[in-house]
Write an enzyme that holds these catalytic residues in place. Structure first.
Site, short mmCIF file in Angstrom:
data_model
loop_
_atom_site.label_atom_id
_atom_site.label_comp_id
_atom_site.label_asym_id
_atom_site.label_seq_id
_atom_site.Cartn_x
_atom_site.Cartn_y
_atom_site.Cartn_z
N ILE A 35 0.84 -1.19 0.00
CA ILE A 35 0.00 0.00 0.00
C ILE A 35 0.87 1.24 0.00
O ILE A 35 1.82 1.33 0.78
CB ILE A 35 -0.90 0.03 1.25
CG1 ILE A 35 -1.68 -1.27 1.38
CG2 ILE A 35 -1.83 1.22 1.21
CD1 ILE A 35 -2.24 -1.50 2.75
N CYS A 36 0.55 2.19 -0.87
CA CYS A 36 1.30 3.44 -0.88
C CYS A 36 0.50 4.47 -0.09
O CYS A 36 -0.49 4.99 -0.56
CB CYS A 36 1.50 3.91 -2.31
SG CYS A 36 2.40 5.44 -2.41
N LEU A 37 0.92 4.67 1.14
CA LEU A 37 0.19 5.59 2.01
C LEU A 37 1.21 6.24 2.93
O LEU A 37 1.99 5.56 3.58
CB LEU A 37 -0.85 4.78 2.81
CG LEU A 37 -1.84 5.54 3.66
CD1 LEU A 37 -2.76 6.36 2.78
CD2 LEU A 37 -2.68 4.57 4.49
#
Lengths: 208, 403
Positions: A87-89
Site C-alpha cells: 500500500i502506498c500511504l
C-alpha cells in the site's frame, strides 16, 4: 510484558468494544501480538462495494516507533495498491518520506486505508497504468475495479448475483438458483458460478 | 442656562432635519423615532429610524425597503461605524444621504432600474403559481398527513402511520427553478435508507412521492422486524446507535475473533440478507462453507434468529455482555503516556508534556522518538523536535542524564 504488547493489547481492547464501521481486526495467535488479520468491507457507492478485503497486519517490536506493516491479501484494483498488496500511504512510512507518528493507532491506519479505497490518490501511484486510467477514464476504472472486486473479494455467489442484476429477484428464484451453490466441491452449472468457485479456490490458496 | 442651550440646539437640529428632509417626520415626542422617506436623485426610499441616544446617532437602527438596503449593502461597514460614533443625528442623515447619492451615481442606479420590478413581479407570479400547485397537492394528500409547513412553502413535513403503529416523518425541502413554475423538492430527512430516498425523489409530485414513501415503509417492515430482533437478541457491535435507515448489523458469532455483517438490500426486501464474515481466516472459512452449504435452509417464514442459527449450524448466537459502567471511549486515558499507554514505566511517571496540546510522555518514550526524527537536534543533554501529537517543537532531557 514487552512495552509494545501493552500498547497493542490496549488498542485491541478498545477496538473490540467500539469497532469502526466495516473494519475488523483480530490476532492470529492469542499470545502474540505480532501477526494480526484485518478485514475491510468495501464502502457502498464505491467500486469495492460488497467486497471483503483481507489484510495482513504485522507489528514489529519497534512499534509504535515504527508503523505497522500492512499488506492486502485480497487482490484489489487500485492505483495505490500493487499486485503484491503493498500500500502506498504516507501514514505507513516514517518521516521524512512519510508521516507516521507514535500517536497514530492501528485503527487509525486501517481507517486511513478504508478512506484510501474511497478516494484513490492518483498523484502518488504505485500502479501507473491504473492511476492513468483513474485520471483519464474513470468509468473504465470503476468497471474494472468492480469486476476485480466481484472476482476476488466477494465471499459468496449471492453477492455477485445481487450486484450484477439490477432489479428485484423474487425470493423463490433466488433460492432455486442458490441451491446449486452449496459447497465448494459440488459441480456448478452457470458460468456466473464458476467465477466464484475460482475465487474461492484463490481464497483457499491464499490462506494455505 | 445649560438646559436652554440644549433645547435650542435640539430645536436647531429639528429645524435642520425638517428643512433638508421634509418627508421624514418624528413619530414620538422625544424625537427618538422617525418615519418617512429619503429622497435621492428623484427616487424616494421608504425608511424608519429609531434613535435611542438622540441627539447622538449612536446605535441608530434603520429599517428600509429592499432597494435601499441593497444599495447600502456595499457600505454596511461605513454605516455601522457611524452608528458607534457620537455624531449628531442630523449630520448622520446628511452623510447617509450623500452616501446614497454617491452609490446611485456609481452605477447602483442600474442595479435598481425598473427592469428589476418586472422580474420581481414575474418571480412573485411564479411563486403564486407554485404555491397553488403545492396547495392543491396537499389538499389531495389530506391534512391528516401534514405535520408542518413553513411560511414561504420551502419546507414541508409529512408523517405516515404504518401498520405496526410506528410513525415515520418525511421532511421535504422545496426550491424554485426560475422560468419553471413547479417547485422542485428534495428529501431532507427521513428514516429510510438512501437507496429508497432516491426512488422517492424521482417522482415530481409531492403526492406521488408521499405515496411511494408509504409503500416503501410497508415494504421495509419485514427487514425492520428482523433488525429489531437482532438488536434484542444478538451481540451487535456496529452500528453503535442504529437508526431506522441502517439496513445492516454487525454481530459477534464467536467473540472476539469472528463476526458477521448481515445486510439487507432495501430495494430487494424479500431476499435473504447478505452475510459477510470477518475475523480470523481459519474460522471464517469453516463458517463460510457451512453458510453456503445450508443457505437453502433459509426460510422466509422463520425468524431471523432461527434462520441465522440454521444456516450457520449454531444452537444459539452469543449474547451481549451485561452493560458495564465504565465506557472506554478513548484509547489513552488522561495522564498516561500517549506513546506506551502506561502510567508507570520502569518505575517512572510520564514527566514530559507538550506545552501546546498537553500530551504526556515518559522521558524515555519521547526521547526515543525525537531521536529518530530527521532534523532533531541534541544540545546540552536535551533533544528538541516536533511533539508526536501536535508537531509543536518541544524539548526533552536525555533520560540517562536524568537518572
Amino acid at each position: 510484558m514487552a512495552k509494545k504488547d501493552v500498547r497493542v493489547r490496549r488498542e485491541l481492547e478498545k477496538f473490540m468494544k467500539q469497532p469502526p464501521a466495516g473494519i475488523s481486526l483480530c490476532t492470529i495467535n492469542d499470545d502474540n501480538f505480532a501477526e494480526m488479520r484485518a478485514t475491510i468491507i468495501g464502502v457502498a457507492g464505491t467500486p469495492y462495494e460488497s467486497g471483503v478485503f483481507k489484510l495482513d497486519v504485522t507489528i514489529t517490536d519497534r512499534y509504535p516507533y515504527e508503523p505497522p506493516h500492512i499488506r492486502f491479501k485480497t487482490p484489489i484494483y487500485h492505483p495505490n495498491i500493487d499486485n503484491n498488496g503493498r500500500i502506498c500511504l504516507e501514514l505507513l512510512k516514517l518521516p521524512p518520506s512519510g508521516c507516521w507518528r507514535p500517536v497514530v493507532t492501528i485503527e487509525g491506519v486501517l481507517l486511513a486505508i478504508q478512506t484510501l479505497l474511497c478516494t484513490p490518490n492518483p498523484d502518488d501511484p504505485l500502479m501507473d497504468s491504473i492511476a492513468r486510467q483513474y485520471r483519464l477514464d474513470k468509468n473504465e476504472f470503476e468497471k474494472n475495479a468492480r469486476e476485480y472486486t466481484l472476482q476476488h473479494a466477494c465471499q459468496s455467489r449471492q453477492n455477485s448475483a445481487g450486484t450484477s442484476k439490477g432489479e428485484n429477484v423474487p425470493l423463490k428464484d433466488f433460492c432455486f438458483q442458490d441451491s446449486g451453490v452449496t459447497s465448494n466441491n459440488q459441480k456448478r452449472k452457470s458460468s456466473d458460478v464458476d467465477i466464484t468457485e475460482n475465487s474461492n479456490k484463490k481464497f483457499k490458496d491464499e490462506v494455505l | 442656562m445649560r438646559l436652554a442651550k440644549m433645547t435650542s440646539s435640539h430645536a436647531d437640529m429639528q429645524c435642520d432635519i425638517l428643512k433638508k428632509f421634509p418627508l421624514l417626520v418624528p413619530t414620538s415626542s422625544d424625537f427618538r423615532q422617525y418615519e418617512g422617506f429619503l429622497e435621492a436623485k428623484n427616487i424616494l426610499f421608504r425608511v424608519s429610524f429609531v434613535v435611542p441616544n438622540y441627539p447622538s446617532c449612536e446605535n441608530v437602527a434603520l429599517d428600509c425597503e429592499w432597494k435601499l438596503s441593497e444599495l447600502l449593502n456595499y457600505h454596511r461597514a461605513t454605516v455601522s461605524a457611524w452608528t458607534t460614533s457620537e455624531k449628531p443625528f442630523n449630520i448622520f442623515l446628511d452623510e447617509l444621504l450623500a452616501l446614497i447619492i454617491r452609490s446611485l451615481e456609481d452605477g447602483g442606479m442600474s442595479r435598481l432600474s425598473l427592469e428589476d420590478d418586472s422580474i420581481v413581479f414575474e418571480e412573485q407570479l411564479d411563486n403564486l403559481q407554485s404555491y397553488s400547485i403545492i396547495l392543491s397537492e396537499l389538499k389531495e394528500l389530506g391534512t391528516e398527513n401534514l405535520v408542518s409547513i413553513n411560511n414561504d412553502f420551502t419546507s414541508i413535513s409529512l408523517s405516515f402511520h404504518d401498520s405496526n403503529d410506528h410513525s415515520h416523518l418525511l421532511n421535504l425541502k422545496l426550491f424554485n427553478e426560475r422560468g419553471n413554475n413547479r417547485k422542485h423538492f428534495g428529501v431532507v430527512d427521513t428514516d429510510l435508507p438512501e437507496a429508497v430516498v432516491k426512488i422517492i425523489q424521482k417522482d415530481g409530485k409531492i403526492t406521488k412521492a408521499f405515496r411511494t414513501f408509504c409503500e416503501q415503509i410497508e415494504v421495509l417492515q419485514n427487514i425492520w422486524t428482523s433488525l429489531f430482533t437482532i438488536d434484542q437478541q444478538c451481540w451487535v457491535i456496529d452500528p453503535v446507535h442504529p437508526r431506522k435507515a441502517d439496513m445492516y448489523r454487525r454481530i459477534y458469532i464467536s467473540p472476539p475473533s469472528v463476526m458477521a455483517q448481515i445486510s439487507w438490500n432495501p430495494l430487494k426486501p424479500n431476499q435473504p440478507p447478505e452475510i459477510k464474515f470477518q475475523g480470523a481466516d481459519a474460522e471464517i472459512d469453516v463458517l463460510r462453507c457451512t453458510y453456503e452449504e445450508h443457505l437453502e435452509d433459509w426460510g422466509p417464514e422463520c425468524s431471523i434468529i432461527e434462520n441465522l442459527c440454521s444456516v450457520l449450524q449454531l444452537s444459539s448466537l452469543p449474547q451481549p455482555p451485561p452493560p458495564t459502567t465504565s465506557v472506554v471511549s478513548q484509547t489513552v486515558e488522561t495522564g498516561e503516556c500517549i506513546i506506551c499507554y502506561q502510567i508507570q514505566l520502569e518505575g517512572k511517571l510520564p514527566e514530559e508534556s507538550c506545552g501546546k496540546c498537553l500530551s504526556s510522555f515518559h522521558t524515555a518514550c519521547l526521547y526515543e522518538w525525537l531521536g529518530m526524527m530527521p532534523g532533531s537536534r541534541q544540545v546540552h543533554g536535551h533533544i528538541s523536535g516536533p511533539c508526536p501529537n501536535c508537531e509543536t517543537v518541544m524539548k526533552c532531557p536525555c533520560p540517562h542524564n536524568v537518572a
